[in-house]
Design a protein around this motif. Structure first.
Motif, PDB file in Angstrom:
ATOM      1  N   LEU A  95       0.829  -1.214   0.000  1.00 57.01           N
ATOM      2  CA  LEU A  95       0.000   0.000   0.000  1.00 57.01           C
ATOM      3  C   LEU A  95       0.861   1.260   0.000  1.00 57.01           C
ATOM      4  O   LEU A  95       0.557   2.232  -0.692  1.00 57.01           O
ATOM      5  CB  LEU A  95      -0.949  -0.007   1.193  1.00 57.01           C
ATOM      6  N   ASP A  96       1.949   1.252   0.776  1.00 54.08           N
ATOM      7  CA  ASP A  96       2.859   2.402   0.791  1.00 54.08           C
ATOM      8  C   ASP A  96       3.507   2.618  -0.573  1.00 54.08           C
ATOM      9  O   ASP A  96       3.577   3.740  -1.072  1.00 54.08           O
ATOM     10  CB  ASP A  96       3.965   2.207   1.836  1.00 54.08           C
ATOM     11  N   THR A  97       3.993   1.537  -1.170  1.00 51.69           N
ATOM     12  CA  THR A  97       4.705   1.634  -2.439  1.00 51.69           C
ATOM     13  C   THR A  97       3.785   2.088  -3.567  1.00 51.69           C
ATOM     14  O   THR A  97       4.195   2.851  -4.446  1.00 51.69           O
ATOM     15  CB  THR A  97       5.348   0.274  -2.799  1.00 51.69           C
ATOM     16  N   LEU A  98       2.540   1.632  -3.548  1.00 53.67           N
ATOM     17  CA  LEU A  98       1.594   1.990  -4.602  1.00 53.67           C
ATOM     18  C   LEU A  98       0.719   3.195  -4.241  1.00 53.67           C
ATOM     19  O   LEU A  98      -0.292   3.434  -4.892  1.00 53.67           O
ATOM     20  CB  LEU A  98       0.693   0.793  -4.928  1.00 53.67           C
ATOM     21  N   SER A  99       1.129   3.958  -3.236  1.00 61.40           N
ATOM     22  CA  SER A  99       0.284   5.057  -2.751  1.00 61.40           C
ATOM     23  C   SER A  99       0.049   6.144  -3.794  1.00 61.40           C
ATOM     24  O   SER A  99      -0.915   6.905  -3.679  1.00 61.40           O
ATOM     25  CB  SER A  99       0.891   5.670  -1.487  1.00 61.40           C
ATOM     26  N   PHE A 100       0.872   6.216  -4.833  1.00 64.98           N
ATOM     27  CA  PHE A 100       0.682   7.225  -5.874  1.00 64.98           C
ATOM     28  C   PHE A 100      -0.408   6.820  -6.878  1.00 64.98           C
ATOM     29  O   PHE A 100      -0.858   7.638  -7.673  1.00 64.98           O
ATOM     30  CB  PHE A 100       1.997   7.491  -6.614  1.00 64.98           C
ATOM     31  N   LEU A 101      -0.850   5.571  -6.815  1.00 59.78           N
ATOM     32  CA  LEU A 101      -1.858   5.060  -7.745  1.00 59.78           C
ATOM     33  C   LEU A 101      -3.252   5.078  -7.116  1.00 59.78           C
ATOM     34  O   LEU A 101      -3.389   4.802  -5.918  1.00 59.78           O
ATOM     35  CB  LEU A 101      -1.544   3.609  -8.123  1.00 59.78           C
ATOM     36  N   PRO A 102      -4.282   5.315  -7.925  1.00 63.12           N
ATOM     37  CA  PRO A 102      -5.637   5.106  -7.402  1.00 63.12           C
ATOM     38  C   PRO A 102      -5.893   3.604  -7.312  1.00 63.12           C
ATOM     39  O   PRO A 102      -5.531   2.848  -8.211  1.00 63.12           O
ATOM     40  CB  PRO A 102      -6.525   5.758  -8.465  1.00 63.12           C
ATOM     41  N   LEU A 103      -6.471   3.163  -6.204  1.00 62.94           N
ATOM     42  CA  LEU A 103      -6.720   1.729  -6.030  1.00 62.94           C
ATOM     43  C   LEU A 103      -8.142   1.389  -6.434  1.00 62.94           C
ATOM     44  O   LEU A 103      -9.079   2.104  -6.124  1.00 62.94           O
ATOM     45  CB  LEU A 103      -6.469   1.323  -4.579  1.00 62.94           C
ATOM     46  N   GLN A 104      -8.273   0.277  -7.129  1.00 63.44           N
ATOM     47  CA  GLN A 104      -9.579  -0.210  -7.561  1.00 63.44           C
ATOM     48  C   GLN A 104     -10.137  -1.220  -6.562  1.00 63.44           C
ATOM     49  O   GLN A 104     -11.324  -1.241  -6.289  1.00 63.44           O
ATOM     50  CB  GLN A 104      -9.451  -0.848  -8.944  1.00 63.44           C
ATOM     51  N   SER A 105      -9.250  -2.064  -6.000  1.00 61.22           N
ATOM     52  CA  SER A 105      -9.703  -3.123  -5.117  1.00 61.22           C
ATOM     53  C   SER A 105      -8.585  -3.514  -4.155  1.00 61.22           C
ATOM     54  O   SER A 105      -7.419  -3.574  -4.545  1.00 61.22           O
ATOM     55  CB  SER A 105     -10.123  -4.329  -5.955  1.00 61.22           C
ATOM     56  N   GLU A 106      -8.970  -3.800  -2.897  1.00 64.54           N
ATOM     57  CA  GLU A 106      -8.031  -4.273  -1.880  1.00 64.54           C
ATOM     58  C   GLU A 106      -8.710  -5.391  -1.095  1.00 64.54           C
ATOM     59  O   GLU A 106      -9.815  -5.204  -0.619  1.00 64.54           O
ATOM     60  CB  GLU A 106      -7.678  -3.172  -0.883  1.00 64.54           C
ATOM     61  N   ASP A 107      -8.039  -6.514  -0.975  1.00 64.35           N
ATOM     62  CA  ASP A 107      -8.584  -7.637  -0.219  1.00 64.35           C
ATOM     63  C   ASP A 107      -7.518  -8.152   0.741  1.00 64.35           C
ATOM     64  O   ASP A 107      -6.665  -8.953   0.358  1.00 64.35           O
ATOM     65  CB  ASP A 107      -9.035  -8.742  -1.170  1.00 64.35           C
ATOM     66  N   PRO A 108      -7.540  -7.701   2.023  1.00 63.37           N
ATOM     67  CA  PRO A 108      -6.496  -8.121   2.955  1.00 63.37           C
ATOM     68  C   PRO A 108      -6.577  -9.591   3.356  1.00 63.37           C
ATOM     69  O   PRO A 108      -5.602 -10.156   3.823  1.00 63.37           O
ATOM     70  CB  PRO A 108      -6.719  -7.216   4.170  1.00 63.37           C
ATOM     71  N   PHE A 109      -7.718 -10.227   3.181  1.00 65.22           N
ATOM     72  CA  PHE A 109      -7.819 -11.648   3.522  1.00 65.22           C
ATOM     73  C   PHE A 109      -7.355 -12.520   2.363  1.00 65.22           C
ATOM     74  O   PHE A 109      -6.756 -13.565   2.571  1.00 65.22           O
ATOM     75  CB  PHE A 109      -9.243 -12.000   3.943  1.00 65.22           C
ATOM     76  N   GLY A 110      -7.621 -12.093   1.142  1.00 67.84           N
ATOM     77  CA  GLY A 110      -7.170 -12.832  -0.026  1.00 67.84           C
ATOM     78  C   GLY A 110      -5.788 -12.414  -0.498  1.00 67.84           C
ATOM     79  O   GLY A 110      -5.137 -13.123  -1.258  1.00 67.84           O
ATOM     80  N   GLY A 111      -5.329 -11.223  -0.076  1.00 62.81           N
ATOM     81  CA  GLY A 111      -3.993 -10.767  -0.426  1.00 62.81           C
ATOM     82  C   GLY A 111      -3.862 -10.198  -1.820  1.00 62.81           C
ATOM     83  O   GLY A 111      -2.818 -10.350  -2.449  1.00 62.81           O
ATOM     84  N   VAL A 112      -4.898  -9.520  -2.315  1.00 64.45           N
ATOM     85  CA  VAL A 112      -4.848  -8.959  -3.659  1.00 64.45           C
ATOM     86  C   VAL A 112      -5.075  -7.448  -3.583  1.00 64.45           C
ATOM     87  O   VAL A 112      -6.018  -6.988  -2.949  1.00 64.45           O
ATOM     88  CB  VAL A 112      -5.910  -9.593  -4.577  1.00 64.45           C
ATOM     89  N   ILE A 113      -4.204  -6.705  -4.249  1.00 63.66           N
ATOM     90  CA  ILE A 113      -4.360  -5.259  -4.392  1.00 63.66           C
ATOM     91  C   ILE A 113      -4.324  -4.956  -5.875  1.00 63.66           C
ATOM     92  O   ILE A 113      -3.367  -5.320  -6.568  1.00 63.66           O
ATOM     93  CB  ILE A 113      -3.242  -4.496  -3.661  1.00 63.66           C
ATOM     94  N   ILE A 114      -5.376  -4.301  -6.363  1.00 66.56           N
ATOM     95  CA  ILE A 114      -5.484  -3.967  -7.781  1.00 66.56           C
ATOM     96  C   ILE A 114      -5.613  -2.459  -7.910  1.00 66.56           C
ATOM     97  O   ILE A 114      -6.500  -1.850  -7.316  1.00 66.56           O
ATOM     98  CB  ILE A 114      -6.706  -4.647  -8.426  1.00 66.56           C
TER      99      ILE A 114
END
Length: 148
Positions: A55-74
């Motif tokens: 999340l820190d590294t991609l903070s410059f991008l708008p996020l479409q989806s985050e799933d902390p239980f499945g481990g996917v950040i899009i």
């Protein structure tokens, strides 16, 4: 009268919170995070250092989806102001509860704009490697910061 109705609605919604007292418990050795409540514990499916580092590294991008239980950040598509005819999208998969290099997979997608619209183009393979390295470096920093 409208202000009264809005205030009453706000108070009603504020009272709808959960009565469960949740506490987040961080295991600094493994990097796992458990959510403890009266009904038991639920352990996040991914390493929290990798999660927060991503999340820190991609903070410059708008996020479409985050799933902390499945481990996917899009991320959503992002165009730099310097290159408005090019855009990128990044997907990060956190595959393990341990802080390991092979517990992370980064996929980068790139498109360029032409008269026909957006078209997929090849991505330099080093881009995903550099992003992975940046995330792992940040995760190690976070781990060291919690141990002090």
């Amino acid at each position: 009268m409208r202000a009264f109705i809005l205030g009453a609605c706000a108070l009603l919604l504020a009272g709808c919170g959960s009565s469960d007292d949740k506490q987040y418990i961080q295991d600094t050795d493994s990097g796992t995070t458990a959510i403890s409540s009266e009904s038991g514990q639920r352990i996040l499916g991914v390493n929290s250092y990798l999660w927060h580092a991503t999340l820190d590294t991609l903070s410059f991008l708008p996020l479409q989806s985050e799933d902390p239980f499945g481990g996917v950040i899009i991320s959503d598509w992002y165009s730099s102001p310097q290159t408005p005819n090019e855009r990128v999208k990044i997907t990060v998969y956190i595959l393990d509860r341990r802080l390991r290099a092979d517990g992370l997979k980064v996929a980068v997608f790139r498109q360029t704009k032409s008269n026909e619209g957006w078209a997929d183009v090849a991505v330099n393979p080093e881009t995903a490697v550099k992003l992975t390295d940046a995330i792992l470096t940040r995760a190690r920093e976070l781990r060291l910061a919690t141990k002090q």
